[in-house]
Design a protein around this motif. Structure first.
Motif, PDB file in Angstrom:
ATOM      1  N   GLU A 139      25.615  32.717  27.945  1.00  0.00           N
ATOM      2  CA  GLU A 139      26.072  31.945  26.709  1.00  0.00           C
ATOM      3  C   GLU A 139      27.832  32.181  27.167  1.00  0.00           C
ATOM      4  O   GLU A 139      28.369  33.241  27.538  1.00  0.00           O
ATOM      5  CB  GLU A 139      25.941  32.268  25.593  1.00  0.00           C
ATOM      6  CG  GLU A 139      24.360  32.119  25.191  1.00  0.00           C
ATOM      7  CD  GLU A 139      24.210  32.380  23.730  1.00  0.00           C
ATOM      8  OE1 GLU A 139      24.918  32.415  23.062  1.00  0.00           O
ATOM      9  OE2 GLU A 139      22.904  32.841  23.547  1.00  0.00           O
ATOM     10  N   SER A 140      28.519  31.018  26.788  1.00  0.00           N
ATOM     11  CA  SER A 140      29.971  31.182  27.190  1.00  0.00           C
ATOM     12  C   SER A 140      30.551  31.906  25.908  1.00  0.00           C
ATOM     13  O   SER A 140      30.093  31.959  24.667  1.00  0.00           O
ATOM     14  CB  SER A 140      30.525  29.725  27.171  1.00  0.00           C
ATOM     15  OG  SER A 140      30.184  29.211  25.905  1.00  0.00           O
ATOM     16  N   VAL A 141      31.923  32.030  26.018  1.00  0.00           N
ATOM     17  CA  VAL A 141      32.698  32.775  24.676  1.00  0.00           C
ATOM     18  C   VAL A 141      32.716  31.552  23.924  1.00  0.00           C
ATOM     19  O   VAL A 141      32.538  32.363  22.349  1.00  0.00           O
ATOM     20  CB  VAL A 141      33.881  33.196  25.124  1.00  0.00           C
ATOM     21  CG1 VAL A 141      34.812  33.532  24.041  1.00  0.00           C
ATOM     22  CG2 VAL A 141      33.936  34.453  26.296  1.00  0.00           C
ATOM     23  N   GLU A 142      32.785  30.610  23.873  1.00  0.00           N
ATOM     24  CA  GLU A 142      32.910  29.581  22.688  1.00  0.00           C
ATOM     25  C   GLU A 142      31.573  29.469  22.345  1.00  0.00           C
ATOM     26  O   GLU A 142      31.500  29.189  21.002  1.00  0.00           O
ATOM     27  CB  GLU A 142      33.289  28.140  23.386  1.00  0.00           C
ATOM     28  CG  GLU A 142      34.829  27.883  23.767  1.00  0.00           C
ATOM     29  CD  GLU A 142      35.127  28.750  25.253  1.00  0.00           C
ATOM     30  OE1 GLU A 142      34.038  29.361  26.162  1.00  0.00           O
ATOM     31  OE2 GLU A 142      36.250  29.240  25.555  1.00  0.00           O
ATOM     32  N   ASP A 143      30.402  29.236  22.846  1.00  0.00           N
ATOM     33  CA  ASP A 143      29.023  29.361  22.430  1.00  0.00           C
ATOM     34  C   ASP A 143      28.836  30.390  21.365  1.00  0.00           C
ATOM     35  O   ASP A 143      28.233  30.330  20.486  1.00  0.00           O
ATOM     36  CB  ASP A 143      27.956  29.252  23.210  1.00  0.00           C
ATOM     37  CG  ASP A 143      28.121  27.985  24.374  1.00  0.00           C
ATOM     38  OD1 ASP A 143      28.607  26.937  23.747  1.00  0.00           O
ATOM     39  OD2 ASP A 143      27.394  27.887  25.350  1.00  0.00           O
ATOM     40  N   ILE A 144      29.094  31.650  21.955  1.00  0.00           N
ATOM     41  CA  ILE A 144      29.042  33.146  21.155  1.00  0.00           C
ATOM     42  C   ILE A 144      29.737  32.884  20.096  1.00  0.00           C
ATOM     43  O   ILE A 144      29.228  33.079  18.922  1.00  0.00           O
ATOM     44  CB  ILE A 144      29.223  34.101  21.972  1.00  0.00           C
ATOM     45  CG1 ILE A 144      28.451  34.197  23.138  1.00  0.00           C
ATOM     46  CG2 ILE A 144      29.190  35.361  21.199  1.00  0.00           C
ATOM     47  CD1 ILE A 144      28.774  35.342  24.162  1.00  0.00           C
ATOM     48  N   SER A 145      31.093  32.331  20.028  1.00  0.00           N
ATOM     49  CA  SER A 145      31.997  32.290  18.797  1.00  0.00           C
ATOM     50  C   SER A 145      31.364  31.221  17.837  1.00  0.00           C
ATOM     51  O   SER A 145      31.356  31.774  16.651  1.00  0.00           O
ATOM     52  CB  SER A 145      33.381  31.718  19.278  1.00  0.00           C
ATOM     53  OG  SER A 145      33.898  31.357  18.167  1.00  0.00           O
ATOM     54  N   LYS A 146      30.613  30.234  18.205  1.00  0.00           N
ATOM     55  CA  LYS A 146      30.236  29.371  17.055  1.00  0.00           C
ATOM     56  C   LYS A 146      28.782  29.874  16.614  1.00  0.00           C
ATOM     57  O   LYS A 146      28.423  29.939  15.360  1.00  0.00           O
ATOM     58  CB  LYS A 146      29.750  27.947  17.885  1.00  0.00           C
ATOM     59  CG  LYS A 146      30.857  27.056  18.253  1.00  0.00           C
ATOM     60  CD  LYS A 146      30.488  25.806  18.944  1.00  0.00           C
ATOM     61  CE  LYS A 146      31.766  24.966  19.517  1.00  0.00           C
ATOM     62  NZ  LYS A 146      31.449  23.877  20.216  1.00  0.00           N
ATOM     63  N   ALA A 147      27.750  30.417  17.462  1.00  0.00           N
ATOM     64  CA  ALA A 147      26.884  31.004  16.942  1.00  0.00           C
ATOM     65  C   ALA A 147      26.764  32.261  16.099  1.00  0.00           C
ATOM     66  O   ALA A 147      26.057  32.353  15.241  1.00  0.00           O
ATOM     67  CB  ALA A 147      25.825  31.584  18.249  1.00  0.00           C
ATOM     68  N   LEU A 148      27.699  33.162  16.294  1.00  0.00           N
ATOM     69  CA  LEU A 148      27.969  34.136  15.521  1.00  0.00           C
ATOM     70  C   LEU A 148      29.199  33.973  14.338  1.00  0.00           C
ATOM     71  O   LEU A 148      29.277  34.728  13.505  1.00  0.00           O
ATOM     72  CB  LEU A 148      28.498  35.377  16.306  1.00  0.00           C
ATOM     73  CG  LEU A 148      27.424  35.750  17.507  1.00  0.00           C
ATOM     74  CD1 LEU A 148      27.952  37.188  18.285  1.00  0.00           C
ATOM     75  CD2 LEU A 148      26.145  36.067  16.593  1.00  0.00           C
ATOM     76  N   ASP A 149      29.809  32.789  14.282  1.00  0.00           N
ATOM     77  CA  ASP A 149      30.934  32.506  13.304  1.00  0.00           C
ATOM     78  C   ASP A 149      31.867  33.383  13.104  1.00  0.00           C
ATOM     79  O   ASP A 149      32.441  34.026  12.341  1.00  0.00           O
ATOM     80  CB  ASP A 149      30.122  32.297  11.806  1.00  0.00           C
ATOM     81  CG  ASP A 149      31.096  31.669  11.083  1.00  0.00           C
ATOM     82  OD1 ASP A 149      31.982  30.836  11.360  1.00  0.00           O
ATOM     83  OD2 ASP A 149      30.833  31.743   9.877  1.00  0.00           O
ATOM     84  N   ILE A 150      32.336  33.892  14.653  1.00  0.00           N
ATOM     85  CA  ILE A 150      33.584  34.791  14.732  1.00  0.00           C
ATOM     86  C   ILE A 150      34.537  33.994  15.799  1.00  0.00           C
ATOM     87  O   ILE A 150      34.005  33.355  16.554  1.00  0.00           O
ATOM     88  CB  ILE A 150      33.042  36.087  15.262  1.00  0.00           C
ATOM     89  CG1 ILE A 150      32.362  36.041  16.632  1.00  0.00           C
ATOM     90  CG2 ILE A 150      32.214  36.830  14.143  1.00  0.00           C
ATOM     91  CD1 ILE A 150      31.950  37.436  17.024  1.00  0.00           C
ATOM     92  N   PRO A 151      35.821  34.461  15.634  1.00  0.00           N
ATOM     93  CA  PRO A 151      36.809  33.791  16.597  1.00  0.00           C
ATOM     94  C   PRO A 151      36.527  34.147  17.928  1.00  0.00           C
ATOM     95  O   PRO A 151      36.061  35.102  18.267  1.00  0.00           O
ATOM     96  CB  PRO A 151      38.166  34.399  15.969  1.00  0.00           C
ATOM     97  CG  PRO A 151      37.948  34.950  14.793  1.00  0.00           C
ATOM     98  CD  PRO A 151      36.634  35.295  14.750  1.00  0.00           C
ATOM     99  N   THR A 152      36.923  33.257  18.867  1.00  0.00           N
ATOM    100  CA  THR A 152      36.706  33.535  20.287  1.00  0.00           C
ATOM    101  C   THR A 152      37.533  34.757  20.768  1.00  0.00           C
ATOM    102  O   THR A 152      37.048  35.589  21.745  1.00  0.00           O
ATOM    103  CB  THR A 152      37.297  32.236  21.431  1.00  0.00           C
ATOM    104  OG1 THR A 152      38.714  32.081  20.809  1.00  0.00           O
ATOM    105  CG2 THR A 152      36.636  31.123  20.911  1.00  0.00           C
ATOM    106  N   GLY A 153      38.823  35.164  20.122  1.00  0.00           N
ATOM    107  CA  GLY A 153      39.432  36.325  20.215  1.00  0.00           C
ATOM    108  C   GLY A 153      38.610  37.712  20.083  1.00  0.00           C
ATOM    109  O   GLY A 153      38.614  38.617  20.954  1.00  0.00           O
ATOM    110  N   THR A 154      37.823  37.528  18.754  1.00  0.00           N
ATOM    111  CA  THR A 154      36.885  38.387  18.497  1.00  0.00           C
ATOM    112  C   THR A 154      35.827  38.628  19.554  1.00  0.00           C
ATOM    113  O   THR A 154      35.398  39.961  19.966  1.00  0.00           O
ATOM    114  CB  THR A 154      36.465  38.096  17.128  1.00  0.00           C
ATOM    115  OG1 THR A 154      37.323  38.182  16.300  1.00  0.00           O
ATOM    116  CG2 THR A 154      35.237  39.448  16.594  1.00  0.00           C
ATOM    117  N   VAL A 155      35.186  37.519  20.093  1.00  0.00           N
ATOM    118  CA  VAL A 155      34.241  37.730  21.141  1.00  0.00           C
ATOM    119  C   VAL A 155      34.517  38.546  22.239  1.00  0.00           C
ATOM    120  O   VAL A 155      33.952  39.359  22.776  1.00  0.00           O
ATOM    121  CB  VAL A 155      33.657  36.491  21.538  1.00  0.00           C
ATOM    122  CG1 VAL A 155      32.620  36.455  22.765  1.00  0.00           C
ATOM    123  CG2 VAL A 155      33.041  35.681  20.387  1.00  0.00           C
TER     124      VAL A 155
END
Length: 548
Positions: free
Chosen positions: A125-141
């Protein structure tokens, strides 16, 4: 040694196995494996000089092997040839052994780091996909990915040092002052839960992260997170930031030896001083009308209950003159109101081996039932001591599973039997009545002409008030007589707490230096023929109070 002689040790080692495993099925398997190992060893014409020590060693080794198999590390789906490349933090991994190590390192990450590393590297999964799935900012990912890589790299660079608890677990006996919850909280979270007990021990000295706990105990973080969450919700642990700590005092087994010996010496040297107020109370009790009218068996049981209750009041009273006795009992889950304490014990060593188990006892348990079965109040009061050969509250069912009988149900059952009420008309759990033979073995009931009869003292509210008055008079005599001696005994024995524990009552910090005095006095009085003479029947110290 001949193989036939092994039969003499089967019963002993089955008991040891039950203590280790917590259930009969696993205990039988463990005992059988141990005996088979001995038979195979003897069949090879080898000699066993100390058979008991040899069997103990084999059983311990097989038990720990079984624990490791039971909680083995998970297999994360990674190909034999793995490429984990991230900003040159970790080099390519192609070796199967290194891939297995990688699985382990990922498994020990805490949830917030584990979920991003698995999604990014194993699921693609991409950083953006993980960000959406976990509802956290991309910077946090990205931050968590970087932190995860650092932790994994650190794990590769050095071998993890598991603590002793990973290969030699301890037992933690948890007790409370106050009232448990309706489902037996907090006991139901710790009894027979070896992993939970050892997590509590490991998190006692200082706050630790879940990953640190996982590595200390040798079980992946994913497997202990839910246990930790349960202990936190049970209010046995507390969270502070990303760490947790055990939120009650734990007494070390290593410290108990000296403290018990000092208490035995105190009573041996000053028995008459401690006993005189108690004897005065017993003399008054024995002349009370409600005592005189009881059968001999119930008189002995009431004497034992009175003695345990009076000593509790007396020792607490004299202690209150030395330290701050204040107890705040916080509201706990499911109606509980308690302060917890724990005692550690080596798992591989029977508690009988130290010779001090006979001095163990539990504080009074009180269960009150209001406005039920046509009464204003039914009160069931119980002490547990090692003088009872069989405890009433744990029974084996027909399929060998253990279950617990609660005091609320037992109190109602005793009243129903005493009043000859049809239990089917009351809504009580009829399972209690199926265990009447067990209660008879424990001395709570006896059977006469096929009919159960209550075999413990039943007092009215007024009669119990009279008993309490006698107890108070004994306390008023006991405190001034023993105060100076107890000050000397307790001097310098206050337990030093970890700095993060701020809500432990001071009384609990002195408890280990006083907790065995009750049974030491009782056993000394028995030796001197002062109490419990000619008792050849089960004699539990308990009483039922009925206010109609």
């Amino acid at each position: 040694m001949k193989p036939k002689e092994l039969e003499d040790y089967v019963e002993y080692f089955l008991k040891v196995a039950i203590q280790k495993c917590g259930n009969l099925d696993e205990a039988q398997d463990l005992c059988q494996e141990t005996m088979l190992a001995a038979l195979n060893y003897l069949a090879s014409r080898k000699e066993i000089r100390d058979i008991k020590a040899w069997l103990s060693s084999v059983m311990n080794r097989k038990f720990y092997d079984a624990l490791r198999r039971k909680y083995k590390l998970p297999s994360i789906s990674i190909d034999n040839a793995v490429m984990l490349v991230a900003d040159n933090e970790i080099e390519a991994i192609t070796d199967i052994g290194e891939a297995e190590e990688l699985r382990k390192q990922i498994a020990f990450l805490s949830r917030i780091y584990r979920e991003v590393i698995v999604r990014y590297y194993l699921h693609g999964e991409s950083v953006e996909d993980i960000s959406k799935a976990l509802d956290i900012p991309t910077g946090t990912v990205k931050s968590r990915l970087s932190s995860s890589r650092t932790q994994i790299k650190k794990g590769f660079n050095g071998m993890e040092n598991y603590t002793k608890n990973s290969y030699e677990p301890q037992i933690l006996y948890v007790g409370i002052s106050g009232e448990p919850g309706i489902n037996g909280e907090p006991y139901n979270f710790t009894n027979n839960n070896i992993i939970g007990q050892n997590l509590l021990i490991l998190a006692y000295d200082k706050p630790v992260t879940e990953t640190e706990l996982a590595k200390a105990i040798g079980i992946p973080t994913a497997y202990i997170e839910s246990i930790i969450e349960t202990l936190v919700s049970a209010e046995l642990m507390k969270r502070v930031g990303n760490k947790v700590y055990t939120d009650f005092i734990i007494y070390s087994h290593d410290d108990a030896d000296a403290k018990i010996k000092s208490q035995i010496g105190l009573i041996d040297d000053n028995f008459d001083l401690f006993w005189k107020p108690l004897q005065s109370g017993l003399d008054k009790l024995r002349t009370a009308d409600f005592f005189v009218n009881l059968p001999k068996r119930k008189q002995r049981k009431l004497e034992f209950y009175f003695l345990m209750n009076t000593m509790s009041v007396c020792f607490f009273g004299v202690g209150s003159k030395i330290y701050d006795p204040k107890h705040d009992y916080p509201e706990r889950p499911n109606g509980g109101k308690w302060v917890a304490m724990g005692n550690t014990h080596p798992m591989g060593k029977s508690s009988e081996d130290n010779g001090y188990r006979k001095y163990s006892w539990s504080g009074e348990r009180t269960n009150e039932i209001h406005n039920r079965l046509g009464t204003r109040k039914i009160i069931f009061k119980v002490f547990d001591t090692e003088l009872e050969k069989k405890r009433y509250y744990t029974v084996g069912s027909k399929n060998n599973h253990l279950f617990t009988l609660n005091d609320d149900g037992i109190a109602q059952m005793l009243y129903i039997i005493n009043e000859c009420i049809n239990p089917c008309d009351t809504g009580i759990d009829l399972l209690l009545f199926e265990n009447i033979p067990h209660f008879a073995e424990c001395g709570v009931l006896y059977i006469e002409n096929g009919k159960p009869i209550v075999d413990i003292p039943i007092l009215s509210a007024d009669e119990y008030a009279e008993l309490r008055k006698i107890t108070s008079e004994a306390r008023d005599e006991f405190i001034p007589a023993t105060l100076d001696l107890m000050k000397k005994h307790l001097h310098g024995t206050k337990i030093k707490l970890p700095p993060h524990l701020t809500n432990v009552p001071e009384q609990k910090q002195y408890l280990q230096s006083m907790s065995y005095l009750h049974m030491i006095v009782t056993l000394k009085a028995m030796e001197n023929g002062l109490v419990l003479q000619d008792v050849d029947f089960p004699c539990p110290p308990m009483v039922l109070i009925v206010d109609k």
